[in-house]
Design a protein around this motif. Structure first.
Motif, PDB file in Angstrom:
ATOM      1  N   PHE A  37       0.808  -1.208   0.000  1.00 36.71           N
ATOM      2  CA  PHE A  37       0.000   0.000   0.000  1.00 36.71           C
ATOM      3  C   PHE A  37       0.849   1.269   0.000  1.00 36.71           C
ATOM      4  N   GLU A  38       2.003   1.229   0.653  1.00 35.00           N
ATOM      5  CA  GLU A  38       2.881   2.400   0.655  1.00 35.00           C
ATOM      6  C   GLU A  38       3.829   2.408  -0.531  1.00 35.00           C
ATOM      7  N   ASN A  39       3.891   1.290  -1.264  1.00 34.64           N
ATOM      8  CA  ASN A  39       4.744   1.166  -2.450  1.00 34.64           C
ATOM      9  C   ASN A  39       6.194   1.512  -2.129  1.00 34.64           C
ATOM     10  N   ARG A  40       6.710   0.878  -1.083  1.00 37.40           N
ATOM     11  CA  ARG A  40       8.098   1.127  -0.702  1.00 37.40           C
ATOM     12  C   ARG A  40       8.675  -0.110  -0.024  1.00 37.40           C
ATOM     13  N   THR A  41       9.994  -0.143   0.040  1.00 33.45           N
ATOM     14  CA  THR A  41      10.688  -1.220   0.722  1.00 33.45           C
ATOM     15  C   THR A  41      10.747  -0.924   2.214  1.00 33.45           C
ATOM     16  N   LEU A  42      10.403  -1.911   3.020  1.00 37.73           N
ATOM     17  CA  LEU A  42      10.439  -1.735   4.467  1.00 37.73           C
ATOM     18  C   LEU A  42      11.876  -1.846   4.972  1.00 37.73           C
ATOM     19  N   ALA A  43      12.117  -1.255   6.120  1.00 36.11           N
ATOM     20  CA  ALA A  43      13.464  -1.251   6.696  1.00 36.11           C
ATOM     21  C   ALA A  43      13.921  -2.671   7.006  1.00 36.11           C
ATOM     22  N   VAL A 203      -7.782  10.149 -20.550  1.00 36.88           N
ATOM     23  CA  VAL A 203      -6.378   9.860 -20.879  1.00 36.88           C
ATOM     24  C   VAL A 203      -5.532   9.619 -19.629  1.00 36.88           C
ATOM     25  N   TYR A 204      -6.053   9.942 -18.459  1.00 38.45           N
ATOM     26  CA  TYR A 204      -5.381   9.641 -17.201  1.00 38.45           C
ATOM     27  C   TYR A 204      -6.339   8.894 -16.283  1.00 38.45           C
ATOM     28  N   TYR A 205      -5.783   7.989 -15.490  1.00 31.70           N
ATOM     29  CA  TYR A 205      -6.598   7.298 -14.506  1.00 31.70           C
ATOM     30  C   TYR A 205      -7.048   8.271 -13.424  1.00 31.70           C
ATOM     31  N   ALA A 206      -8.191   7.982 -12.836  1.00 28.60           N
ATOM     32  CA  ALA A 206      -8.663   8.782 -11.713  1.00 28.60           C
ATOM     33  C   ALA A 206      -7.980   8.371 -10.418  1.00 28.60           C
ATOM     34  N   THR A 207      -7.499   7.119 -10.348  1.00 27.11           N
ATOM     35  CA  THR A 207      -6.916   6.601  -9.111  1.00 27.11           C
ATOM     36  C   THR A 207      -5.441   6.266  -9.243  1.00 27.11           C
ATOM     37  N   ASP A 208      -4.815   6.685 -10.332  1.00 27.88           N
ATOM     38  CA  ASP A 208      -3.408   6.380 -10.578  1.00 27.88           C
ATOM     39  C   ASP A 208      -2.807   7.559 -11.333  1.00 27.88           C
ATOM     40  N   HIS A 209      -1.487   7.757 -11.210  1.00 31.96           N
ATOM     41  CA  HIS A 209      -0.877   8.939 -11.815  1.00 31.96           C
ATOM     42  C   HIS A 209      -0.430   8.725 -13.255  1.00 31.96           C
ATOM     43  N   HIS A 210      -0.668   7.533 -13.832  1.00 33.77           N
ATOM     44  CA  HIS A 210      -0.215   7.236 -15.188  1.00 33.77           C
ATOM     45  C   HIS A 210      -1.303   7.467 -16.234  1.00 33.77           C
ATOM     46  N   MET A 257      -4.922   5.280  -5.135  1.00 34.17           N
ATOM     47  CA  MET A 257      -5.823   4.500  -4.291  1.00 34.17           C
ATOM     48  C   MET A 257      -5.038   3.648  -3.296  1.00 34.17           C
ATOM     49  N   ARG A 258      -3.878   3.192  -3.700  1.00 34.62           N
ATOM     50  CA  ARG A 258      -3.056   2.360  -2.823  1.00 34.62           C
ATOM     51  C   ARG A 258      -2.692   3.111  -1.548  1.00 34.62           C
ATOM     52  N   LYS A 259      -2.421   4.404  -1.658  1.00 35.90           N
ATOM     53  CA  LYS A 259      -2.061   5.189  -0.485  1.00 35.90           C
ATOM     54  C   LYS A 259      -3.248   5.413   0.433  1.00 35.90           C
ATOM     55  N   LEU A 260      -4.450   5.149  -0.082  1.00 35.35           N
ATOM     56  CA  LEU A 260      -5.665   5.235   0.734  1.00 35.35           C
ATOM     57  C   LEU A 260      -6.163   3.850   1.122  1.00 35.35           C
ATOM     58  N   PHE A 261      -5.289   2.844   1.004  1.00 35.78           N
ATOM     59  CA  PHE A 261      -5.589   1.468   1.395  1.00 35.78           C
ATOM     60  C   PHE A 261      -6.814   0.922   0.674  1.00 35.78           C
ATOM     61  N   ASN A 262      -7.057   1.421  -0.537  1.00 33.57           N
ATOM     62  CA  ASN A 262      -8.150   0.922  -1.374  1.00 33.57           C
ATOM     63  C   ASN A 262      -9.504   1.041  -0.680  1.00 33.57           C
ATOM     64  N   LEU A 263      -9.684   2.085   0.112  1.00 31.10           N
ATOM     65  CA  LEU A 263     -10.903   2.229   0.899  1.00 31.10           C
ATOM     66  C   LEU A 263     -12.047   2.903   0.135  1.00 31.10           C
ATOM     67  N   LEU A 264     -11.730   3.644  -0.912  1.00 33.87           N
ATOM     68  CA  LEU A 264     -12.764   4.332  -1.667  1.00 33.87           C
ATOM     69  C   LEU A 264     -13.324   3.426  -2.759  1.00 33.87           C
ATOM     70  N   PRO A 265     -14.609   3.572  -3.072  1.00 32.47           N
ATOM     71  CA  PRO A 265     -15.174   2.761  -4.160  1.00 32.47           C
ATOM     72  C   PRO A 265     -14.626   3.213  -5.510  1.00 32.47           C
ATOM     73  N   SER A 266     -14.338   2.260  -6.383  1.00 32.32           N
ATOM     74  CA  SER A 266     -13.834   2.582  -7.719  1.00 32.32           C
ATOM     75  C   SER A 266     -14.161   1.444  -8.673  1.00 32.32           C
ATOM     76  N   GLU A 267     -14.562   1.807  -9.871  1.00 30.61           N
ATOM     77  CA  GLU A 267     -14.858   0.825 -10.919  1.00 30.61           C
ATOM     78  C   GLU A 267     -13.809   0.852 -12.023  1.00 30.61           C
ATOM     79  N   GLU A 268     -12.686   1.542 -11.775  1.00 25.62           N
ATOM     80  CA  GLU A 268     -11.662   1.640 -12.808  1.00 25.62           C
ATOM     81  C   GLU A 268     -11.045   0.286 -13.121  1.00 25.62           C
ATOM     82  N   LYS A 269     -10.780   0.059 -14.396  1.00 20.73           N
ATOM     83  CA  LYS A 269     -10.161  -1.177 -14.848  1.00 20.73           C
ATOM     84  C   LYS A 269      -9.016  -0.849 -15.798  1.00 20.73           C
TER      85      LYS A 269
END
Length: 360
Positions: A37-43, A203-210, A257-269
């Motif tokens: 969810f944080e998209n990072r390597t843990l210590a 042209v851009y996702y609503a829940t992703d920066h790509h 959405m990952r930074k929000l722990f996938n808590l919001l509803p979304s139908e994006e595919k």
């Protein structure tokens, strides 16, 4: 007094017991290396060295390690995000701005400095001009493709009390386009192309920066149309009639959405495309042969997927060879933004070599 003292002792015992249980569970539970969810390597567990012990950094490393691997950490973080989203209803949660349509990145407040921007733009254009000359000296053509970030493209959606960086992006882009034109560097401005198309929302996702698949397809077509026009070529360009587009059934876990722990509803595919005319190819990643695939899909329909579906994510060097020597080769230097474009671009060239300099 005795009752108060007894109550304090009981409270302290419960608190110490809670700490003991938490530390014990933390010590014995399997250790994860990454936070999805944080998209990072843990210590990782600190290694004792004389220098780190003496300067105290070894102890601070242990503190970071226990924070990353504490028992119930993800549950607590998710609970905190839930309270922020649905109880307090904060406009910004975990550095994500929640708007009516998009999840965007929080921007710190800044004072736009036109002089500094102009200096940085000139330096960047000088470097790209030198690269262009190097490419031309070796018989190639150089193109720089400018793709707006999701937050820049949707800057108008930020609430008035938050920084949208619209002024910064506008000033920087104006300087950059002027400097690139003055040095004769080929620039493909996708922001301008999208604006000419009416600034489409898809042209851009609503829940992703790509870029979405639609955005990647338009970017690929703009690149190929420009190359063909500038060089009087007729390289093949995929159109909607040349591909079969398929929606990936799996839930899409976007970077926002990952930074929000996938808590919001979304139908994006996610969407993928298969050329109607098969184009056989071989593929290597970092010099090692791999399966001739451009999409990495799970073998079921329920596991969440991310943007790494495209080109298997970020790889230092990927080479796709279609064994069509009558076509030119292309070298693509980019980052994650190019991944979805690469899934289409290889079809127009003999060899596509993709480099991600962040690995070097």
């Amino acid at each position: 007094m005795k009752r108060q003292k007894a109550a304090n002792i009981i409270f302290m015992l419960f608190f110490l017991g809670f700490l003991f249980v938490g530390m014990t569970v933390t010590a014995v539970k399997p250790k994860e290396t990454e936070s999805i969810f944080e998209n990072r390597t843990l210590a990782s567990m600190p290694v004792l060295h004389r220098e780190t012990f003496l300067d105290g950094s070894w102890f601070s490393q242990w503190e970071t390690y226990f924070k990353d691997h504490a028992a119930g950490r993800d549950t607590l973080l998710k609970a905190s995000a839930y309270i922020d989203l649905f109880v307090i209803k904060r406009p910004v949660v975990n550095d994500i701005v929640i708007t009516d349509r998009n999840l965007l990145t929080f921007n710190g407040y800044e004072t736009v400095d036109p002089v500094k921007i102009a200096d940085e733009s000139k330096a960047s254009a000088d470097n790209l001009s030198a690269l262009k000359q190097h490419v031309q000296d070796n018989g190639g053509q150089f193109y720089y493709v400018a793709v707006s970030g999701q937050l820049a493209y949707n800057g108008h959606e930020y609430p008035d009390f938050l920084s949208s960086r619209v002024e910064y992006f506008s000033t920087a882009l104006d300087c950059f386009k002027t400097d690139m034109a003055g040095r004769g560097v080929n620039l493909i401005d996708m922001g301008e192309i999208f604006d000419d198309m009416g600034h489409p929302e898809n042209v851009y996702y609503a829940t992703d920066h790509h870029l979405t698949f639609e955005g990647a397809l338009l970017t690929y077509q703009a690149i190929m149309d420009r190359i063909n026009a500038d060089n009087s070529l007729c390289l093949p360009v995929l159109t909607a009639a040349d591909i079969t587009v398929r929606e990936v059934a799996n839930p899409f876990l976007g970077s926002r959405m990952r930074k929000l722990f996938n808590l919001l509803p979304s139908e994006e595919k996610l969407k993928i495309a298969v050329p109607n005319q098969d184009i056989p190819f071989t593929r290597t990643n970092n010099g090692n042969p791999v399966a001739p695939e451009v999409y990495m899909l799970p073998d079921n329909t329920w596991d969440p997927v991310s943007y790494t579906v495209y080109m298997h994510g970020d790889i230092a060097e990927t080479v796709i060879d279609t064994n069509r020597p009558e076509l030119p080769d292309v070298l693509l230097v980019g980052d994650s933004y190019t991944n979805a474009v690469e899934c289409l671009l290889y079809t127009s060239f003999n060899e596509m070599r993709s480099i991600d300099l962040r690995w070097y």
